[in-house]
Design an enzyme around this catalytic site. Structure first.
Site, PDB file in Angstrom:
ATOM      1  N   HIS A 125       0.813  -1.228   0.000  1.00 32.27           N
ATOM      2  CA  HIS A 125       0.000   0.000   0.000  1.00 32.27           C
ATOM      3  C   HIS A 125       0.844   1.275   0.000  1.00 32.27           C
ATOM      4  CE1 HIS A 125      -3.654  -2.243   0.467  1.00 32.27           C
ATOM      5  NE2 HIS A 125      -3.337  -2.717   1.654  1.00 32.27           N
ATOM      6  N   HIS A 164      -6.481  -7.097  -0.364  1.00 34.25           N
ATOM      7  CA  HIS A 164      -6.611  -5.654  -0.635  1.00 34.25           C
ATOM      8  C   HIS A 164      -5.831  -5.299  -1.899  1.00 34.25           C
ATOM      9  CE1 HIS A 164      -6.975  -6.112   3.828  1.00 34.25           C
ATOM     10  NE2 HIS A 164      -8.044  -5.359   3.599  1.00 34.25           N
ATOM     11  N   ASP A 249      -4.820 -12.572   3.637  1.00 29.70           N
ATOM     12  CA  ASP A 249      -6.046 -12.077   4.254  1.00 29.70           C
ATOM     13  C   ASP A 249      -7.297 -12.336   3.414  1.00 29.70           C
ATOM     14  OD1 ASP A 249      -4.941 -10.287   2.475  1.00 29.70           O
ATOM     15  OD2 ASP A 249      -4.835  -8.611   3.892  1.00 29.70           O
TER      16      ASP A 249
HETATM   17 ZN   LIG Z   1      -4.266  -7.007   2.855  1.00 25.63          ZN
END
Ligand SMILES: [Zn+2]
Length: 312
Positions: A125, A164, A249
């Site tokens: 990220h 994500h 995740d």
């Molecule tokens: Zn993640």
């Protein structure tokens, strides 16, 4: 097979500044404990060197690197509601990026066909000038850029299977045609980027593949996207190095998202990547990203490593 980590990665603890933070040292401790109990699956362990600031500056402006360094030197603090750097975090971040870089150097040198870089903080990220989403520097992006800038690699394929979207990695390589970035991620959750239609821009148009999936997606969805969309695009790209932004995740027990993979699903994905990479003559290196249920995380890491090694 080579496993890279460093004890300094256990010293970064966002819970110092952000109560109850899920990205905590116990993640790496659990992974290493489970691997130690299994004789490290026969993998060779190597201590991660610190990445140099020059290596970080392959993808981050100097001001960003200095900003994180000085924040940590002054004792640290929260950068945003998710992201924290403390006094020990700079060394952890250098070792986390250094694990990915050292793994990449070893793979490109032909020392192994597969590697796993188990550092934290995670990286995908972190945008060029912005730490976010638990990430300070983009470890996998630094490694990919290093391979191209210094190791003679012309084409790197990054598969991001963290649940994500890897917005940092996507942003860093958005305009480049020498890195194919493919991300399968749950749509509609943090960080909100990674729409299906976003395929990169300028000279990088067509070298970004974003595949959002709905909440509740399980192995059938993830595997079919990998087999039918991602791997054919990668085969056409003919990568010389494959890096996996390996977050775990998307596991059904993970508290941060809503997908339904099992540990064995990660093994299947890793096995497909390994088989394809063998055809391309490319080594495969996994770089740890997310994964916040400790049992799911350790089971998934072990399953992934076994599959990368070709173990049944
Ligand atoms: Zn993640």
């Amino acid at each position: 097979m080579l496993f890279f980590s460093h004890p300094a990665c256990l010293e970064h603890d966002p819970r110092e500044g952000l109560y109850g933070h899920p990205e905590q040292p116990g993640r790496l401790r659990a992974i290493e404990g489970a691997l130690a109990a299994r004789d490290w699956l026969g993998w060779e362990r190597r201590e991660a060197p610190a990445a140099s600031e020059e290596e970080l500056e392959l993808v981050h402006p100097r001001e960003h690197v200095e900003g994180i360094r000085e924040l940590c030197r002054s004792g640290g603090g929260a950068i945003d509601g998710d992201t924290y750097a403390g006094a020990a975090s700079y060394e952890a971040a250098l070792r986390s990026a250094g694990a990915a870089c050292a793994m990449t150097r070893a793979l490109v040198a032909g020392e192994a066909q597969a590697g796993f870089a188990a550092g934290r903080p995670p990286g995908h990220h972190a945008e060029p000038s912005r730490a976010m989403g638990f990430c300070l520097f983009d470890n996998v992006a630094v490694a990919a850029a290093l391979a191209i800038a210094e190791l003679g690699v012309e084409r790197v394929f990054i598969l991001d299977w963290d649940v994500h979207h890897g917005n940092g990695t996507a942003e860093i390589f958005r305009r480049r045609a020498d890195v194919l970035f493919a991300s399968i991620h749950q749509g509609g959750i943090f960080p909100g980027t990674g729409a299906l239609g976003d395929a990169g821009s300028g000279p990088g148009e067509g070298f970004t593949l974003n595949l959002p999936v709905p909440a509740g997606s399980g192995e059938d969805v993830w595997l079919s996207l990998l087999e039918d969309r991602v791997l054919p695009a990668a085969a056409e790209f003919e990568p010389q190095l494959v890096l996996i932004s390996a977050g775990f995740d998307a596991h059904r027990d993970d508290p941060l998202a809503g997908c339904r993979l099992e540990a064995s699903s990660f093994a299947r994905m890793a096995g497909l990547v390994r088989t394809a990479a063998e055809d391309w003559g490319a080594p495969v290196g996994a770089v740890l990203e997310g994964g916040y249920n400790l049992e799911a995380l350790t089971d998934s890491v072990i399953a992934t490593m076994a599959a990368l090694a070709g173990d049944e």
